[in-house]
Each structure stands twice: as C-alpha cells, then as structure tokens.
Design a protein around this motif. Sequence first.
Motif, mmCIF file in Angstrom:
data_model
loop_
_atom_site.group_PDB
_atom_site.id
_atom_site.type_symbol
_atom_site.label_atom_id
_atom_site.label_comp_id
_atom_site.label_asym_id
_atom_site.label_seq_id
_atom_site.Cartn_x
_atom_site.Cartn_y
_atom_site.Cartn_z
ATOM 1 N N LYS A 306 0.686 -1.217 -0.597
ATOM 2 C CA LYS A 306 -0.232 -0.407 -0.478
ATOM 3 C C LYS A 306 0.858 1.468 -0.161
ATOM 4 C CE LYS A 306 -3.397 -2.079 2.619
ATOM 5 N NZ LYS A 306 -4.687 -2.457 4.208
ATOM 6 N N GLY A 307 0.170 2.837 -0.152
ATOM 7 C CA GLY A 307 1.128 2.914 -0.160
ATOM 8 C C GLY A 307 1.859 3.302 -1.748
ATOM 9 N N LYS A 308 2.911 4.751 -1.416
ATOM 10 C CA LYS A 308 3.259 5.176 -2.783
ATOM 11 C C LYS A 308 4.404 4.354 -3.439
ATOM 12 C CE LYS A 308 3.184 10.335 -1.701
ATOM 13 N NZ LYS A 308 2.009 10.595 -2.608
ATOM 14 N N HIS A 309 5.190 3.174 -2.577
ATOM 15 C CA HIS A 309 5.732 2.385 -3.422
ATOM 16 C C HIS A 309 5.366 0.779 -3.116
ATOM 17 C CE1 HIS A 309 8.417 5.064 -3.712
ATOM 18 N NE2 HIS A 309 9.010 6.068 -2.536
ATOM 19 N N PRO A 310 3.791 0.762 -3.069
ATOM 20 C CA PRO A 310 3.135 -1.250 -3.051
ATOM 21 C C PRO A 310 3.278 -2.525 -4.451
ATOM 22 C CG PRO A 310 1.974 -0.028 -5.038
ATOM 23 C CD PRO A 310 3.260 1.237 -4.725
ATOM 24 N N PHE A 311 4.937 -1.656 -4.678
ATOM 25 C CA PHE A 311 5.355 -3.300 -5.922
ATOM 26 C C PHE A 311 6.365 -3.916 -5.179
ATOM 27 C CE2 PHE A 311 3.238 0.656 -8.350
ATOM 28 C CZ PHE A 311 1.978 -0.443 -8.549
ATOM 29 N N PRO A 324 -5.671 14.265 -4.948
ATOM 30 C CA PRO A 324 -7.071 13.980 -4.106
ATOM 31 C C PRO A 324 -8.483 14.029 -4.343
ATOM 32 C CG PRO A 324 -5.422 16.285 -3.887
ATOM 33 C CD PRO A 324 -5.390 15.200 -5.615
ATOM 34 N N SER A 325 -8.802 14.202 -5.575
ATOM 35 C CA SER A 325 -10.153 14.205 -5.706
ATOM 36 C C SER A 325 -10.615 12.899 -5.423
ATOM 37 C CB SER A 325 -10.361 14.560 -7.714
ATOM 38 O OG SER A 325 -10.465 15.540 -7.017
ATOM 39 N N SER A 326 -9.776 11.962 -6.057
ATOM 40 C CA SER A 326 -10.270 10.380 -6.010
ATOM 41 C C SER A 326 -9.751 9.760 -4.868
ATOM 42 C CB SER A 326 -9.556 9.628 -7.670
ATOM 43 O OG SER A 326 -8.611 9.603 -7.628
ATOM 44 N N GLY A 327 -9.103 10.371 -4.095
ATOM 45 C CA GLY A 327 -9.077 9.285 -2.817
ATOM 46 C C GLY A 327 -8.155 8.946 -2.842
ATOM 47 N N LYS A 328 -6.725 8.321 -3.780
ATOM 48 C CA LYS A 328 -5.507 7.256 -4.373
ATOM 49 C C LYS A 328 -5.011 7.879 -4.814
ATOM 50 C CE LYS A 328 -8.592 5.892 -8.195
ATOM 51 N NZ LYS A 328 -9.120 4.804 -9.367
ATOM 52 N N ASP A 329 -3.555 6.912 -4.949
ATOM 53 C CA ASP A 329 -2.792 6.976 -5.248
ATOM 54 C C ASP A 329 -2.670 6.041 -6.675
ATOM 55 O OD1 ASP A 329 -0.685 8.357 -3.586
ATOM 56 O OD2 ASP A 329 -1.212 5.887 -2.441
ATOM 57 N N LYS A 387 4.376 -1.040 15.923
ATOM 58 C CA LYS A 387 4.491 -0.350 14.558
ATOM 59 C C LYS A 387 4.893 -0.866 13.420
ATOM 60 C CE LYS A 387 2.502 3.704 16.179
ATOM 61 N NZ LYS A 387 2.389 5.121 16.350
ATOM 62 N N LEU A 388 4.328 -1.201 12.544
ATOM 63 C CA LEU A 388 5.822 -1.532 11.704
ATOM 64 C C LEU A 388 5.769 -0.495 10.275
ATOM 65 C CD1 LEU A 388 2.486 -5.111 10.644
ATOM 66 C CD2 LEU A 388 5.494 -5.171 11.106
ATOM 67 N N PRO A 389 6.296 -0.626 9.342
ATOM 68 C CA PRO A 389 6.881 0.263 8.503
ATOM 69 C C PRO A 389 5.673 0.406 7.450
ATOM 70 C CG PRO A 389 8.291 -1.697 8.235
ATOM 71 C CD PRO A 389 7.968 -1.941 9.253
ATOM 72 N N LYS A 390 5.759 1.996 7.117
ATOM 73 C CA LYS A 390 4.173 2.513 5.995
ATOM 74 C C LYS A 390 4.957 1.662 5.269
ATOM 75 C CE LYS A 390 2.057 5.539 8.565
ATOM 76 N NZ LYS A 390 0.983 7.086 9.212
ATOM 77 N N GLN A 391 6.195 1.316 4.748
ATOM 78 C CA GLN A 391 6.808 1.035 3.412
ATOM 79 C C GLN A 391 7.522 0.187 3.572
ATOM 80 O OE1 GLN A 391 4.956 2.367 0.558
ATOM 81 N NE2 GLN A 391 3.915 3.987 1.160
ATOM 82 N N GLY A 392 7.717 0.054 1.921
ATOM 83 C CA GLY A 392 9.159 -1.447 2.101
ATOM 84 C C GLY A 392 8.589 -2.266 2.829
ATOM 85 N N TYR A 393 9.890 -3.641 3.116
ATOM 86 C CA TYR A 393 9.200 -4.865 3.817
ATOM 87 C C TYR A 393 9.281 -4.443 5.042
ATOM 88 C CZ TYR A 393 11.112 -7.057 -0.859
ATOM 89 O OH TYR A 393 11.023 -7.598 -1.774
#
Length: 443
Positions: A306-311, A324-329, A387-393
């Motif tokens: 999830k987020g800006k680096h989800p792959f 912002p209008s659609s509320g998603k990346d 807390k788990l990191p929001k990005q990466g592993y």
Amino acid sequence: MLRDVHYKFEENPSTLEKLLVDSEKPLYIGCERYTRLSSVLRLHNMKAGLGLSDAGFTEFLELVKDTLPSDNVLPSNTYEAKKILSSMSLSYEKIHVNDCILYRNERESLQSCPVCNASRYKKKEGVSAKVLWYFPIIPRFKRFFLNAGDAEKLTWHHNGRIKDDKLRHPADTPQWRFIDGKFPEFGKEERSLRLALSTDGINPFRSLSSTYSTWSVILVTYNLPPSLCMKRKYMMLSLLSSGPKQLGNDIDVYFAPLIDDLKMLWDSGVEVYDAHRNETFNLKAMLFCTIQDYSTYGNLSGYTTKGKHPFPICEDGTRGKWLPSSGKDIFDVHRRFLPYDHPYRKLKKAFDGKQELRGRPRVLSGTEVFEKVKDIEITFGKNRGTKLPKQGYKKCCELRRLPYWRFLFVRHSLDMMHIEKNVCNSLVGTLLNIYLRKDERRC
C-alpha cells in the motif's frame, strides 16, 4: 492402503484383524463380487465424488440394504460406514494457536502466551481460544504414489509433455529448467514434486453481514497435466484456520508446521513406495510458487503493498502520485517499460505533460532481497504494540526458511479474479461516467 497404515496396526493388532475379516466377508451369502469392505469403499467414494451429505448417504444406504438379501452385512448408516473405514483414514493435527505463537513442540504445555500474556483457553478450561487444523502432507503424498494410476500421472511433466518450447505448463518455464540445473540431485528424479501454495480467506456462513474469516491453505501439484492439476481430487488442503479475523501479517505463525514439512522434504526427503514401478524411492518436494490476491501477496512476501511504493518487484523504483479528488494513489509510469525509441516516450499532451526518458526500474534478485530482510526482527500478534513500517519490507517471511526460495524467478503469482473485477469496474466506470463508492475505487 494396508501397506500405508501398517504402523497403526502394530500398535493395535485387533484393528488389522477386523479389517481383514471385513475384506474377506461376502456382502451376502453367495456374493462373489463384493465384500463388506470393498462395497463400503465403493459407496463412500461415490458419496465423496457426488458431494452427498451424511443424512443423504444414510438414506441411500438404508435403501440399498433393503433391496439386498436379508442376510447382507452392509452398514445401515453413515456412522457405521465411517467406523469401518476409520482405521484407514489419514490423520490431522489440532494445534492450539493465537496470533503470536503456536502451542506445539516446546510450547505445548504453556497455559498462556509468553508474548502478550493472553490465556490459551476460553472461559471454559480446555476449550482453546483458537485452533489451527494441520493436515500433514507427507502421508498424503505417500497415498498418491500408492495408487499406480496416480503414480504414473505424477511423471507426466517428464514423460508425457510435448517439448516444443511453447509455454503450456509450468514445466515449460525457465524457472523449472533453472531448478533442474541449479539442484541436479533434485532435478534428476522425475518423481520429485513441484508444488504451488494457494491461500485466501473465506466466509463459511455465506453472509455478507458477517466479517468472520476462515483461512485455508491448499497445495497444487504441478507434476500433473494441466487438465488434472487444478482438479479437486488433486488439490490438497493442508492448513485451516478457524477465524474469526483475517490472519494478516501474522500468517507466518500459522505456516510453521507446513514449512517444517516442506523443509524436510527438500533436505532429506522421505522413503515412498511407487505402486506403478513397484519400487521404493526417496521422494523430495519443493514449493514452486504461491497463488494469492494482492493483499495476501503483501502478507506472504513481507512487503507493504500500500502507499506510494506498493510493488515488491520495483520497490523504490516506482513512485505513486496522489489524486486528492479520487482519494487514491495512481501510477503513471507505464511508459518506462516501452522501448527507448518508442514515440509515446516523447509525447507530452497525451500523458502528464512530460517526456519519459527514464529506463525500466531495476529489479533486485532474490538473494539481494534476502540480504535486506534477513535481519528484520518482528514480534507477531495483534497486540504486540510495535508499529510496522508504512513502506518497504516489514518482516523476513516464513517462506524464506526454504533453502531454495531466494533463487526462484517468480515466487508469488497473483490470481486474476479480483484484478479482472477491479480493472473492469474502473474502465467501465470511467467510460460510462459511473460514480464508484469509496470501497470500489481500487484498481
């Protein structure tokens, strides 16, 4: 089947004696074709194949028993039929569990969780708060090879496959050939098994208002031809978690017994009798890939999807853009994968107003990823407080305990059911100007 369960009869010889008596007793006086055991086996196979309920099977047995001569020895209900076959059944393990640990091995005698101090039981003593059903895979593989027809089919990838460099089956992929070359001792035995692991949560109550989630883990054998490997008969249920919540990031806790058996099947193997060739051989097996939806992909791989680096493949090489209008990346980097001289790379107005001059994102190898995650320490459990990191592993997943996992080209495969639905929702909604609810705005 008698050869497979001989260890049970060593502990209880009377069970063997009763089974032998049933295998020789005629169904009724003068019947030469069926014995009590063979008729029950035939009828029970029909019950399983047609999906008959226990109540329906009882009525069927009563009808058949009435039509036979009065001296017949056919059981009159499902309970009696199952009791005759119970000594030949495959075992399973009920493992007490919470989201932090499994109560097995050295932790089997604990009364509470050493991580979160939660009680092992519900209010009533002896009733576990949560149970994991594990169906050991090694006895089931042995049963496969005890059937001469199935044992022959398990070598189809080597003896029956058309080898013309066209991709029809996982055996035609570069990963299959790479495994044979990288691990020649494993590859030279054509009966070595390549398995796929599929998992997802289901709602057993068929109610959309209930959030109860039961998780199942199913193994698929890729040695079989394409027409059989996805048939129900050859799909092996190995783990079943009774809910009520999704496993999430704690899925590694539940995978431990299965990974232990897979690791043993890779390291030392087990002696198995092949009924087709009338010989005993050392069976080895490996996990070829996993099959899951995208959210479970993150739980199995240990990467935040999830987020800006989800792959997990591109990692930091692909960055999302927030709308912002659609509320998603969104991710408008598809032009990076085109050839360098492709005209779309220079178009501005048709895309985001910029030329795309960057090349493809660099893909890390399995070994490089393993070096990044091997030292990540995590405490499992919903109430762990970390807390788990929001990005990466976020963890070193349980699958990386398998010695060959880092060398595989494609470790995780995405099932297309959810992807097709989400893509169609997005495309049709855009073309027809249909407003989608917030929970449907994903693609």
